[in-house]
Design a protein around this motif. Structure first.
Motif, PDB file in Angstrom:
ATOM      1  N   PHE A   1      33.216  55.814  33.410  1.00 39.06           N
ATOM      2  CA  PHE A   1      32.714  54.892  34.985  1.00 39.06           C
ATOM      3  C   PHE A   1      32.612  54.132  35.213  1.00 39.06           C
ATOM      4  N   TYR A   2      33.844  53.419  36.364  1.00 38.74           N
ATOM      5  CA  TYR A   2      33.425  51.837  36.202  1.00 38.74           C
ATOM      6  C   TYR A   2      32.557  51.502  38.022  1.00 38.74           C
ATOM      7  N   LEU A   3      31.518  50.959  38.701  1.00 37.28           N
ATOM      8  CA  LEU A   3      31.652  50.026  38.953  1.00 37.28           C
ATOM      9  C   LEU A   3      31.364  48.632  39.533  1.00 37.28           C
ATOM     10  N   HIS A   4      32.364  48.430  40.883  1.00 43.51           N
ATOM     11  CA  HIS A   4      32.427  47.231  41.044  1.00 43.51           C
ATOM     12  C   HIS A   4      32.303  46.705  42.579  1.00 43.51           C
ATOM     13  N   ALA A   5      31.015  44.716  42.672  1.00 41.34           N
ATOM     14  CA  ALA A   5      30.973  44.864  43.800  1.00 41.34           C
ATOM     15  C   ALA A   5      31.432  43.747  44.342  1.00 41.34           C
ATOM     16  N   GLY A   6      32.119  42.909  45.666  1.00 40.35           N
ATOM     17  CA  GLY A   6      32.269  41.948  45.471  1.00 40.35           C
ATOM     18  C   GLY A   6      31.982  41.924  46.987  1.00 40.35           C
ATOM     19  N   ILE A   7      32.678  40.486  47.511  1.00 46.76           N
ATOM     20  CA  ILE A   7      32.575  39.974  48.769  1.00 46.76           C
ATOM     21  C   ILE A   7      33.684  39.222  49.117  1.00 46.76           C
ATOM     22  N   LYS A   8      34.429  39.081  50.755  1.00 43.36           N
ATOM     23  CA  LYS A   8      35.652  38.663  51.292  1.00 43.36           C
ATOM     24  C   LYS A   8      35.578  37.576  51.929  1.00 43.36           C
ATOM     25  N   TYR A   9      36.109  36.912  52.469  1.00 42.04           N
ATOM     26  CA  TYR A   9      36.686  36.163  53.177  1.00 42.04           C
ATOM     27  C   TYR A   9      37.842  35.733  53.613  1.00 42.04           C
ATOM     28  N   VAL A  10      38.100  35.801  55.179  1.00 39.42           N
ATOM     29  CA  VAL A  10      39.753  35.665  55.182  1.00 39.42           C
ATOM     30  C   VAL A  10      39.298  34.742  56.254  1.00 39.42           C
ATOM     31  N   ALA A  11      40.691  34.141  56.253  1.00 38.29           N
ATOM     32  CA  ALA A  11      40.686  32.926  56.988  1.00 38.29           C
ATOM     33  C   ALA A  11      42.184  32.305  57.262  1.00 38.29           C
ATOM     34  N   LEU A  12      42.915  31.861  58.417  1.00 40.22           N
ATOM     35  CA  LEU A  12      44.012  31.518  59.233  1.00 40.22           C
ATOM     36  C   LEU A  12      45.298  32.728  59.318  1.00 40.22           C
ATOM     37  N   LYS A  13      44.203  33.413  60.163  1.00 42.48           N
ATOM     38  CA  LYS A  13      44.432  34.331  61.232  1.00 42.48           C
ATOM     39  C   LYS A  13      45.009  35.359  59.357  1.00 42.48           C
ATOM     40  N   GLY A  14      44.698  35.284  58.644  1.00 40.96           N
ATOM     41  CA  GLY A  14      44.760  36.452  57.390  1.00 40.96           C
ATOM     42  C   GLY A  14      45.300  35.695  56.566  1.00 40.96           C
ATOM     43  N   LYS A  15      46.514  34.910  56.226  1.00 41.24           N
ATOM     44  CA  LYS A  15      46.705  34.466  55.619  1.00 41.24           C
ATOM     45  C   LYS A  15      45.798  33.870  53.868  1.00 41.24           C
ATOM     46  N   LEU A  16      45.274  33.221  54.224  1.00 41.24           N
ATOM     47  CA  LEU A  16      43.993  33.267  53.230  1.00 41.24           C
ATOM     48  C   LEU A  16      43.352  33.413  53.175  1.00 41.24           C
ATOM     49  N   ASN A  17      42.969  34.493  51.199  1.00 45.16           N
ATOM     50  CA  ASN A  17      41.555  35.302  50.937  1.00 45.16           C
ATOM     51  C   ASN A  17      41.162  35.162  50.519  1.00 45.16           C
ATOM     52  N   LEU A  18      39.317  34.398  50.165  1.00 44.24           N
ATOM     53  CA  LEU A  18      38.870  34.009  49.254  1.00 44.24           C
ATOM     54  C   LEU A  18      37.854  35.422  49.020  1.00 44.24           C
ATOM     55  N   SER A  19      37.648  35.864  47.068  1.00 40.59           N
ATOM     56  CA  SER A  19      37.000  36.351  46.718  1.00 40.59           C
ATOM     57  C   SER A  19      36.085  36.348  45.749  1.00 40.59           C
ATOM     58  N   VAL A  20      35.205  37.428  45.750  1.00 41.78           N
ATOM     59  CA  VAL A  20      34.582  36.881  44.825  1.00 41.78           C
ATOM     60  C   VAL A  20      33.972  38.663  43.927  1.00 41.78           C
ATOM     61  N   GLN A  21      34.439  39.252  43.068  1.00 39.67           N
ATOM     62  CA  GLN A  21      33.688  40.082  42.644  1.00 39.67           C
ATOM     63  C   GLN A  21      33.805  40.376  41.043  1.00 39.67           C
ATOM     64  N   VAL A  22      32.323  41.282  41.320  1.00 41.87           N
ATOM     65  CA  VAL A  22      31.675  41.099  39.599  1.00 41.87           C
ATOM     66  C   VAL A  22      32.061  42.527  39.184  1.00 41.87           C
ATOM     67  N   GLN A  23      32.744  42.965  38.551  1.00 39.45           N
ATOM     68  CA  GLN A  23      33.418  43.850  38.096  1.00 39.45           C
ATOM     69  C   GLN A  23      32.704  44.404  36.714  1.00 39.45           C
ATOM     70  N   ASN A  24      32.707  46.034  36.297  1.00 42.36           N
ATOM     71  CA  ASN A  24      31.837  46.383  35.079  1.00 42.36           C
ATOM     72  C   ASN A  24      30.467  46.389  35.139  1.00 42.36           C
ATOM     73  N   LEU A  25      29.792  46.316  36.301  1.00 43.58           N
ATOM     74  CA  LEU A  25      28.468  46.987  36.638  1.00 43.58           C
ATOM     75  C   LEU A  25      27.979  47.272  35.969  1.00 43.58           C
ATOM     76  N   LEU A  26      28.043  48.611  35.098  1.00 44.01           N
ATOM     77  CA  LEU A  26      27.550  49.585  34.358  1.00 44.01           C
ATOM     78  C   LEU A  26      28.253  48.891  32.877  1.00 44.01           C
ATOM     79  N   HIS A  27      28.634  48.029  32.722  1.00 40.49           N
ATOM     80  CA  HIS A  27      28.854  47.825  31.290  1.00 40.49           C
ATOM     81  C   HIS A  27      29.518  49.309  30.226  1.00 40.49           C
ATOM     82  N   ASN A  28      30.476  50.177  30.742  1.00 44.09           N
ATOM     83  CA  ASN A  28      31.014  50.615  29.865  1.00 44.09           C
ATOM     84  C   ASN A  28      32.414  50.979  29.199  1.00 44.09           C
ATOM     85  N   ASP A  29      31.826  51.219  28.280  1.00 43.40           N
ATOM     86  CA  ASP A  29      32.997  51.376  27.250  1.00 43.40           C
ATOM     87  C   ASP A  29      33.685  52.179  26.641  1.00 43.40           C
ATOM     88  N   VAL A  30      34.838  52.054  26.392  1.00 40.31           N
ATOM     89  CA  VAL A  30      35.719  52.882  26.101  1.00 40.31           C
ATOM     90  C   VAL A  30      35.793  53.411  24.747  1.00 40.31           C
TER      91      VAL A  30
END
Length: 164
Positions: free
Chosen positions: A84-113
């Motif tokens: 099971f995976y859970l990720h969360a993030g935030i994104k900012y779009v600028a210059l009429k959609g041409k520039l995308n900046l994002s930060v995401q924390v992946q594997n919030l639950l620390h799930n091993d395979v």
């Protein structure tokens, strides 16, 4: 592998949208890596969901949470554990959609395979791949413009060809 998939997008408001999806598949693996051939098969499924909320009216700021559940999978030489995976993030779009900046924390639950491999002699070997929580920073820029193309409905093309 034989699979079937489905997804649904739901937009209850102008500031929230969600996507839900599922895959179901049958896997069949065969290997002759050992003295005795190995034949493994099984059904698996994957379900996922993505929720996006826009934080301002211009839709330049958004927050997203995504989740995924994967059942066990049967390969030729091994079987995986469910995960099971859970990720969360935030994104900012600028210059009429041409520039995308994002930060995401992946594997919030620390799930091993985990993997289990069966040998032809009936022994089982267990292995775990550790999945660590990670921080993903992303910057993308679209240098291109829109592509102009002429669209002709297939029915008109067929009608014109039949009329010749």
């Amino acid at each position: 592998m034989i699979s079937i998939s489905s997804n649904y997008r739901w937009m209850p408001t102008n500031w929230l949208n969600m996507t839900l999806g599922a895959y179901g598949y049958h896997m069949h693996g065969y290997s002759d890596a050992y003295d005795k051939p190995m034949d493994n098969r099984g059904r698996s499924f994957l379900v996922y969901g993505v929720g996006t909320t826009y934080l301002n009216k211009q839709r330049t700021w958004s927050a997203e949470i995504s989740t995924q559940y994967q059942s066990k999978e049967s390969y030729a030489l091994h079987t995986t554990t469910p995960r099971f995976y859970l990720h969360a993030g935030i994104k900012y779009v600028a210059l009429k959609g041409k520039l995308n900046l994002s930060v995401q924390v992946q594997n919030l639950l620390h799930n091993d395979v985990g993997y289990t491999q069966m040998t032809p002699q009936g022994y089982s070997l267990h292995q775990t791949d550790y999945v660590y929580r990670t921080l993903k920073l992303s910057v993308t820029y679209n240098f291109g413009g829109s592509i102009k193309k002429n669209v002709f409905p297939a029915s008109n093309v067929l009608y014109n060809r039949l009329g010749e």
